[in-house]
Design an enzyme around this catalytic site. Structure first.
Site, PDB file in Angstrom:
ATOM      1  N   ASN A  28     -84.028   1.346  49.068  1.00 48.18           N
ATOM      2  CA  ASN A  28     -85.246   0.617  48.661  1.00 48.18           C
ATOM      3  C   ASN A  28     -85.330  -0.142  47.590  1.00 48.18           C
ATOM      4  O   ASN A  28     -84.999   0.496  46.436  1.00 48.18           O
ATOM      5  CB  ASN A  28     -86.188   1.881  48.765  1.00 48.18           C
ATOM      6  CG  ASN A  28     -87.696   1.368  48.417  1.00 48.18           C
ATOM      7  OD1 ASN A  28     -87.806   0.278  47.636  1.00 48.18           O
ATOM      8  ND2 ASN A  28     -88.676   1.658  49.171  1.00 48.18           N
ATOM      9  N   GLY A  30     -87.183  -1.822  45.669  1.00 50.08           N
ATOM     10  CA  GLY A  30     -88.396  -1.295  44.781  1.00 50.08           C
ATOM     11  C   GLY A  30     -88.103   0.005  43.852  1.00 50.08           C
ATOM     12  O   GLY A  30     -88.305  -0.132  42.685  1.00 50.08           O
ATOM     13  N   ASP A  87     -87.331  11.109  46.884  1.00 48.14           N
ATOM     14  CA  ASP A  87     -87.858  11.132  47.912  1.00 48.14           C
ATOM     15  C   ASP A  87     -89.455  11.336  47.355  1.00 48.14           C
ATOM     16  O   ASP A  87     -89.808  12.186  46.804  1.00 48.14           O
ATOM     17  CB  ASP A  87     -87.671  12.385  48.689  1.00 48.14           C
ATOM     18  CG  ASP A  87     -88.097  12.198  50.366  1.00 48.14           C
ATOM     19  OD1 ASP A  87     -87.560  11.094  50.946  1.00 48.14           O
ATOM     20  OD2 ASP A  87     -88.891  12.770  50.634  1.00 48.14           O
ATOM     21  N   SER A  88     -90.188  10.163  47.967  1.00 45.75           N
ATOM     22  CA  SER A  88     -91.321  10.304  47.418  1.00 45.75           C
ATOM     23  C   SER A  88     -92.477   9.735  48.616  1.00 45.75           C
ATOM     24  O   SER A  88     -91.884   9.112  49.532  1.00 45.75           O
ATOM     25  CB  SER A  88     -91.776   9.301  46.250  1.00 45.75           C
ATOM     26  OG  SER A  88     -90.967   8.135  46.622  1.00 45.75           O
ATOM     27  N   PHE A 171     -94.667  -1.503  44.842  1.00 43.92           N
ATOM     28  CA  PHE A 171     -94.082  -1.596  46.194  1.00 43.92           C
ATOM     29  C   PHE A 171     -94.738  -0.452  47.013  1.00 43.92           C
ATOM     30  O   PHE A 171     -95.675   0.426  46.564  1.00 43.92           O
ATOM     31  CB  PHE A 171     -92.445  -1.379  46.220  1.00 43.92           C
ATOM     32  CG  PHE A 171     -91.934  -0.286  45.527  1.00 43.92           C
ATOM     33  CD1 PHE A 171     -91.889   1.049  46.386  1.00 43.92           C
ATOM     34  CD2 PHE A 171     -91.801   0.045  44.165  1.00 43.92           C
ATOM     35  CE1 PHE A 171     -91.362   2.266  45.705  1.00 43.92           C
ATOM     36  CE2 PHE A 171     -91.510   1.183  43.769  1.00 43.92           C
ATOM     37  CZ  PHE A 171     -91.188   2.246  44.448  1.00 43.92           C
ATOM     38  N   GLY A 172     -94.491  -0.377  48.262  1.00 46.58           N
ATOM     39  CA  GLY A 172     -94.969   0.528  49.129  1.00 46.58           C
ATOM     40  C   GLY A 172     -96.394   0.641  49.106  1.00 46.58           C
ATOM     41  O   GLY A 172     -97.143  -0.317  49.479  1.00 46.58           O
TER      42      GLY A 172
END
Length: 212
Positions: A28, A30, A87-88, A171-172
């Site tokens: 990822n 971001g 990890d989020s 992002f996300g």
């Protein structure tokens, strides 16, 4: 002072991380960019898992910490370098904590978070007209050395969700998340300001206090 019983094991000291190369175990961009920005003041040269052509391991853990650890272990083992994995995800109270550890999967194979945010919005509406908008982000950061030593740190940021999404930064799910007490979403605030208050920053502050 904490008294230890005769058979109690003493606390394991944190391992220090010196300057050098470190793998950010993520594809990822971001996350890679944000973690790289946080690490830069510590003399760390970052390289992403994608740059090293490392595969993305299947995330089989049932918690953020478990998934961060399996990603960090895989990257450290394959690269021979220390590896830091994140990890989020977004946890929405009205959805019983979903999307949670499945936050990226709600974006589908194309990782389209505009689609993911709309799914979250629609799912909240489907719960009824009185559904709340309280939510929080969680970030687990796991740092693993090639010999298998691993340390994990977790941070959280509380807030509410807005619709429609606002802002072009981040992002996300950032554009729909309004931090507690703020007037701008993660997507609207300057990246440096986000670094100071985010869930990732909270986890990173614990990590840096322990390993630097």
């Amino acid at each position: 002072m904490i008294a230890l019983s005769d058979d109690a094991a003493p606390p394991v000291p944190h391992r220090k991380l010196g300057p050098g190369r470190l793998v950010i175990a993520s594809h990822n961009q971001g996350k890679v960019r944000e973690i790289g920005d946080l690490l830069r003041p510590y003399g760390i040269e970052t390289v992403s898992a994608a740059e090293l052509d490392l595969p993305e391991p299947e995330e089989t853990g049932t918690t953020f910490a478990a998934n961060a650890e399996l990603k960090a272990r895989a990257a450290a083992d394959l690269s021979g370098l220390p590896a830091l994995a994140d990890d989020s995800g977004l946890c929405v109270e009205a959805l019983g904590g979903d999307p949670g550890i499945f936050s990226a999967r709600w974006a589908g194979p194309s990782k389209d978070f505009a689609v993911a945010m709309e799914k979250v919005h629609d799912a909240i509406l489907a719960t009824g007209p009185d559904a709340g908008r309280d939510a929080h982000f969680v970030c687990a950061l796991s740092l693993c050395w090639p010999d298998g030593h691993i340390e994990t740190f977790e941070g959280r940021a509380d807030g509410t969700l807005v619709w429609p999404p606002r802002g072009e930064h981040g992002f996300g799910y950032d554009a729909m998340f309004l931090p507690l007490g703020a007037t701008e979403t993660y997507g609207e605030i300057d990246p440096d300001a986000k670094h100071a208050i985010s869930h990732r920053a909270a986890a990173f502050n614990l990590l840096t206090a322990a390993v630097f």
